[in-house]
Design an enzyme around this catalytic site. Structure first.
Site, PDB file in Angstrom:
ATOM      1  N   GLU A 261      -3.222  -4.351  -3.061  1.00 30.65           N
ATOM      2  CA  GLU A 261      -3.777  -5.206  -4.124  1.00 30.65           C
ATOM      3  C   GLU A 261      -3.769  -4.473  -5.458  1.00 30.65           C
ATOM      4  O   GLU A 261      -3.410  -5.032  -6.497  1.00 30.65           O
ATOM      5  CB  GLU A 261      -5.228  -5.588  -3.791  1.00 30.65           C
TER       6      GLU A 261
ATOM      7  N   CYS B 202     -10.903  -2.544  -4.012  1.00 31.65           N
ATOM      8  CA  CYS B 202      -9.995  -3.574  -4.559  1.00 31.65           C
ATOM      9  C   CYS B 202     -10.772  -4.750  -5.116  1.00 31.65           C
ATOM     10  O   CYS B 202     -10.373  -5.361  -6.114  1.00 31.65           O
ATOM     11  CB  CYS B 202      -9.010  -4.032  -3.499  1.00 31.65           C
TER      12      CYS B 202
ATOM     13  N   CYS C  95      -4.277   0.915  -2.258  1.00 28.73           N
ATOM     14  CA  CYS C  95      -4.077  -0.344  -1.544  1.00 28.73           C
ATOM     15  C   CYS C  95      -3.059  -1.238  -2.252  1.00 28.73           C
ATOM     16  O   CYS C  95      -2.864  -1.151  -3.469  1.00 28.73           O
ATOM     17  CB  CYS C  95      -5.389  -1.125  -1.455  1.00 28.73           C
TER      18      CYS C  95
ATOM     19  N   CYS D  92     -10.621  -4.540   0.550  1.00 29.20           N
ATOM     20  CA  CYS D  92     -11.650  -3.503   0.618  1.00 29.20           C
ATOM     21  C   CYS D  92     -12.534  -3.561  -0.635  1.00 29.20           C
ATOM     22  O   CYS D  92     -12.203  -4.217  -1.633  1.00 29.20           O
ATOM     23  CB  CYS D  92     -11.007  -2.126   0.758  1.00 29.20           C
TER      24      CYS D  92
ATOM     25  N   ASN E 249       0.845  -1.200   0.000  1.00 29.32           N
ATOM     26  CA  ASN E 249       0.000   0.000   0.000  1.00 29.32           C
ATOM     27  C   ASN E 249       0.881   1.251   0.000  1.00 29.32           C
ATOM     28  O   ASN E 249       1.954   1.275   0.608  1.00 29.32           O
ATOM     29  CB  ASN E 249      -1.007   0.017   1.163  1.00 29.32           C
ATOM     30  N   ILE E 250       0.419   2.275  -0.700  1.00 29.99           N
ATOM     31  CA  ILE E 250       1.169   3.532  -0.818  1.00 29.99           C
ATOM     32  C   ILE E 250       0.253   4.659  -0.359  1.00 29.99           C
ATOM     33  O   ILE E 250      -0.744   4.976  -1.015  1.00 29.99           O
ATOM     34  CB  ILE E 250       1.641   3.759  -2.269  1.00 29.99           C
ATOM     35  N   GLU E 251       0.600   5.204   0.817  1.00 29.27           N
ATOM     36  CA  GLU E 251      -0.252   6.231   1.418  1.00 29.27           C
ATOM     37  C   GLU E 251       0.202   7.631   1.009  1.00 29.27           C
ATOM     38  O   GLU E 251       1.253   7.818   0.376  1.00 29.27           O
ATOM     39  CB  GLU E 251      -0.255   6.066   2.941  1.00 29.27           C
TER      40      GLU E 251
HETATM   41  N1  THU Z   1      -5.193  -1.447   2.771  1.00 32.48           N
HETATM   42  C1  THU Z   1      -4.683  -2.233   1.768  1.00 32.48           C
HETATM   43  O1  THU Z   1      -3.623  -1.928   1.206  1.00 32.48           O
HETATM   44  N2  THU Z   1      -5.373  -3.328   1.393  1.00 32.48           N
HETATM   45  C2  THU Z   1      -6.505  -3.774   2.008  1.00 32.48           C
HETATM   46  O2  THU Z   1      -7.039  -4.807   1.623  1.00 32.48           O
HETATM   47  C3  THU Z   1      -7.080  -3.009   3.119  1.00 32.48           C
HETATM   48  C4  THU Z   1      -6.435  -1.720   3.431  1.00 32.48           C
HETATM   49  C5  THU Z   1      -4.412  -0.277   3.196  1.00 32.48           C
HETATM   50  C6  THU Z   1      -4.992   1.043   2.876  1.00 32.48           C
HETATM   51  C7  THU Z   1      -4.355   1.908   3.942  1.00 32.48           C
HETATM   52  O3  THU Z   1      -3.058   2.313   3.510  1.00 32.48           O
HETATM   53  C8  THU Z   1      -4.172   0.985   5.130  1.00 32.48           C
HETATM   54  O4  THU Z   1      -4.275  -0.336   4.597  1.00 32.48           O
HETATM   55  C9  THU Z   1      -5.203   1.178   6.216  1.00 32.48           C
HETATM   56  O5  THU Z   1      -6.488   1.145   5.715  1.00 32.48           O
END
Ligand code: THU
Length: 138
Positions: free
Chosen positions: A58, A92, A56, A89, A45-47
């Site tokens: 995925e 995704c 996310c 989520c 995941n890249i925030e």
């Molecule tokens: N996140 C994912 O990368 N994949 C998921 O299936 C659920 C959530 C990430 C998004 C965010 O950066 C962090 O998890 C918290 O929600």
């Protein structure tokens, strides 16, 4: 026939988890997509400080495979830093259904315990190109 164990794919998802950029949630997720040609594409995941811009793990993995020209995803492994196996989520699930409809989805907790599922089980009655085509034909 026994299902493959996808050991390399799972290992790649754990690596992706370590490489995730999640300074805000500190919830690092890792994903890895295996293509029909045998390649593995990782994504964490890249925030972003503007939170909704986050992508996310995925989607990063799937987009990375597509960006390389791959179109057939055989399996997607996803690792979350949780005790219980977590599942993707809604956004995704939608992307997964379109980009990798026939893949095996392997969901893992932080200890490596896994559950397997499919994009259609994750998103029954999903929206897809059929709806667009139907409307165009009207
Ligand atoms: N996140 C994912 O990368 N994949 C998921 O299936 C659920 C959530 C990430 C998004 C965010 O950066 C962090 O998890 C918290 O929600």
């Amino acid at each position: 026939m026994d299902q493959p164990d996808y050991a390399d794919l799972v290992a790649a998802a754990f690596t992706a988890c370590d490489l995730a950029y999640a300074p805000y949630s500190r919830f690092q997720v890792g994903a890895a997509a295996l293509t029909a040609s045998g390649r593995i594409f990782r994504g964490g995941n890249i925030e972003n400080a503007a939170y909704p811009m986050t992508v996310c793990a995925e989607r990063v993995a799937l987009f990375s495979a597509y960006a390389a020209g791959e179109r057939e995803i055989i399996a997607l492994a996803v690792v979350t830093p949780t005790d219980e196996v977590a599942s993707p989520c809604g956004a995704c699930r939608q992307v997964l259904l379109e980009l990798a409809p026939n893949c095996q989805v392997i969901l893992l907790n932080k200890a490596g315990r896994q559950q397997r599922t499919t994009p259609r089980d994750l998103l029954p009655h999903g929206f897809g190109p059929t709806q667009l085509e139907e409307a165009r034909g009207r």
